[in-house]
Design a protein around this motif. Structure first.
Motif: not given
Ligand code: SF4
Ligand code: SF4
Ligand code: SF4
Ligand code: SF4
Lengths: 273, 383
Positions: A187, A189-190, A171-172, A167-168, A178-180, B269, A201
């Protein structure tokens, strides 16, 4: 399937909430085109009309949780050329797979006044544990754009494009902060499969993991971060024990956290792809 | 043309500069505060900029705080990159439709007008140059990138407040701006809030001529040097680049890769916030109306599917994927493009949800590499 006759589509329900099959009706703009491209032969949420099988494509929603359903899914498989499971229930056992972690009848006793009238299996399992499945579509509920992708891929005779990354990455892609990292919000997401477009998010809510584990995910390392941020092990366990509790990548992590309070005793590193 | 550092204006001058660029038809994109971070968005004047905001960055953590002053650029880079302006996260490459047995192809118009980049940091100038080399410097330039990138006007801002995760001075990319800008500003505070302006191009000189300014004096020049020296001293991290490409190439079987893999989420990320990562994936889509579309999306070497070939992925483990990322940035990029793939911006460190720090990983390999010698070296070109 490029004959002059429209291929037939059947939609089946097992133990589920109907949300995934309703995603098909939610494709409002595309519904007429879909009805033009496929003959909807069996779909209880849409019509009482039923055409006998065999069917070219079957969409199956729901998990197998009763002896009768364990039989019925075999009939569906026999009458379907292609069988596609849709949603967390059908692909991983769903939220009702929490019963897999409890003693016989523990949940039924808590929910029903007379559990003796209920005939269920002691586990809730994915369709793939019972019959061969041609394609799985994840999500609780599934994303309608992904559903259209799967159907149009079937019609075109190509493989659907369904990401297995996190999911990250969505998001990007959409520029969500990034919420955390920026707020300390928990989250999943990772370690969660992309597909929703990083919906939660984007509105400031941590990912619940409702598309199940991403490929090669490291839930132990994420659990470590959750505990470092002050979350109690029992709460971190609960975070992993929802829609995809029936998938061992999330379920084993939930169990490990609940039993030991440690983030990572289970070695799921480098799970083969 | 040679750099002229002779001008000074105040924040009113910067406001007018943005106005001049907008009247000239540029889309002015710069730093704004949104959702708890300094990101890039449309700026129409100085009031849109992060007035009085400060950042605090460390591995896996980013926080903003607003104080009651008028400083505009007293912070370091956030999660946005200029990359996403020119090499977009998602795009359509072409479309085709069939009517009456006739296939028609069409390409989307990628020309969204020239961009004026407001506030690009020195490390980001190097990152844009690196991206230009990759995406439009070779025999097969990316036309869509080239269209979006053409005519970009760059207003750089030198760094006075590097973050805890910054290490541009190790990479030779900052905190001073050296090339790749039309105008470069240094925000000065002692002796009055003002900007010293360097001119880097004829276009820059032309725009500056339309903005009221005075000539720089010795006091301004000294203040700039002091600001840059303070920034050097505040650099949160450092990376020893001595022999680094070869050191990493000699240590492809170092146990550190397995160790970092226990902490790494394989989430990707780091690659997507990196201003130089250029990987993408191309897929075809069909719809019910008979339209076919070829789409390109950002991809990451942390995806299992990124290295998927017949028979399975080439990099099936997190250790192999992390190694690909780190060695590409710091080692094999040199083989490919003759420079470093890392400019020292620190984004991958701050925005890694578990705070993995590539400077620390590289240092760990350096520290224990001696004992290992060249064990496990499987040659240099592995990317
Ligand atoms: S940790 Fe959550 S908010 Fe951060 S990039 Fe991943 S999915 Fe998005
Ligand atoms: S590797 Fe990290 S520090 Fe280097 S340029 Fe990329 S994001 Fe910045
Ligand atoms: S291979 Fe990985 S590190 Fe290299 S450019 Fe692609 S995403 Fe970035
Ligand atoms: S290093 Fe960090 S950001 Fe990069 S893939 Fe691993 S956990 Fe994600």
């Amino acid at each position: 399937m490029t004959t002059t006759k429209r291929p037939t589509l059947a939609v089946w329900k097992f133990a589920s909430c109907d949300g995934c099959q309703l995603s098909l009706l939610d494709c409002t703009d595309e519904l007429l085109a879909l009805a033009g491209a496929m003959r909807i032969a069996h779909f209880n949420e849409l019509t009482r009309n039923k055409v006998d099988g065999p069917y070219d494509v079957s969409l199956v929603e729901g998990s197998i949780s009763t002896p009768a359903d364990a039989e019925r899914i075999r009939d569906v498989r026999r009458s379907s050329h292609r069988l596609i499971t849709i949603g967390a229930c059908a692909t991983a056992g769903g939220i009702q797979a929490l019963r897999n972690f409890a003693g016989d009848g523990e949940y039924a006793g808590a929910v029903y006044a007379h559990p003796e009238f209920v005939s269920t299996l002691s586990t809730s399992t994915p369709v793939s544990a019972h019959v061969a499945v041609d394609q799985e579509l994840q999500g609780c509920p599934i994303d309608r754009h992904q559903l259209l992708e799967v159907i149009t891929a079937e019609l075109a005779g190509r493989r659907p494009v369904l990401p297995t990354h996190t999911v990250c990455q969505q998001c990007k892609g959409r520029g969500t902060v990034c919420l955390p990292v920026a707020k300390g919000t928990p989250c999943l997401g990772p370690v969660t499969r992309a597909g929703c477009g990083a919906l939660c998010p984007s509105i400031g809510r941590g990912c619940f993991g409702c598309f199940g584990p991403s490929e090669g995910s490291n839930t132990g390392a994420l659990a470590g971060r959750l505990l470092d941020d002050g979350m109690a092990p029992v709460d971190a366990s609960a975070l992993f024990a929802t829609f995809y509790a029936g998938d061992p990548v999330f379920g084993d992590r939930a169990l490990a956290l609940a039993k030991t309070g440690e983030p990572a005793p289970v070695d799921d590193q480098d799970r083969p792809a | 043309m040679s750099v002229d550092d002779g001008a000074v204006f105040d924040s009113g001058g910067l406001d007018q500069l943005i106005g001049v660029l907008r009247s000239a038809g540029y889309r002015t994109i710069g730093p704004i505060v949104s959702d708890g971070a300094i990101v890039y968005g449309t700026v129409t004047g100085v009031n849109d900029l992060p007035v009085g905001w400060r950042d605090h960055q460390e591995p896996g953590r980013y926080r903003l705080e607003q104080v009651s002053d008028a400083h505009l650029f007293d912070w370091a880079v956030g999660p946005s990159t200029w990359k996403s302006e020119f090499f977009t996260a998602e795009e359509t490459v072409w479309q085709a439709s069939i009517a009456d047995g006739q296939v028609t192809f069409s390409e989307p118009d990628d020309d969204t007008g020239p961009v004026a980049v407001i506030g690009a940091r020195p490390c980001e100038l190097s990152a844009l140059a690196a991206l230009d080399r990759v995406l439009q410097g070779g025999a097969h330039p990316d036309d869509r990138y080239a269209v979006r990138r053409s005519g970009t006007f760059v207003v750089a801002v030198e760094c006075g407040a590097p973050a805890g995760t910054c290490f541009c001075s190790s990479m030779g990319t900052g905190p001073a701006a050296r090339a790749g800008f039309d105008l470069a500003l240094t925000e000065l505070f002692d002796g009055g809030h003002r900007f010293q302006v360097q001119v880097g191009s004829a276009a820059g000189a032309g725009v500056l001529a339309q903005v009221p300014h005075r000539s720089a004096g010795d006091g301004d020049r000294v203040a700039r040097q002091e600001t840059l020296a303070r920034a050097e001293a505040r650099m949160g991290r450092r990376l020893d680049t001595d022999d680094l490409p070869d050191l990493l190439a000699r240590n492809l079987d170092h146990p550190r890769w397995e160790e970092v893999a226990e902490r790494c989420l394989s989430c990707g990320n780091c690659t997507l916030v990196c201003p130089t990562c250029f990987c993408s994936d191309v897929k075809d889509a069909t719809d019910l109306a008979g339209t076919v579309e070829r789409q390109r999306r950002w991809a990451s070497c942390f995806d299992v599917e990124h290295s998927l070939l017949h028979g399975g992925p080439v990099r099936p483990t997190t250790a192999s994927r992390y190694r690909q990322w780190l060695t590409h940035k710091l080692s094999t990029w040199w083989d490919q493009f003759g420079e470093s793939g890392c400019v020292g911006c620190g984004r991958c460190i701050t925005w890694c949800p578990v705070g993995i720090d590539l400077t620390e990983e590289a240092a760990a390999i350096r520290t224990s590499a001696g004992a290992l010698g060249s064990v496990g070296s499987v040659g240099r070109r592995t990317s």
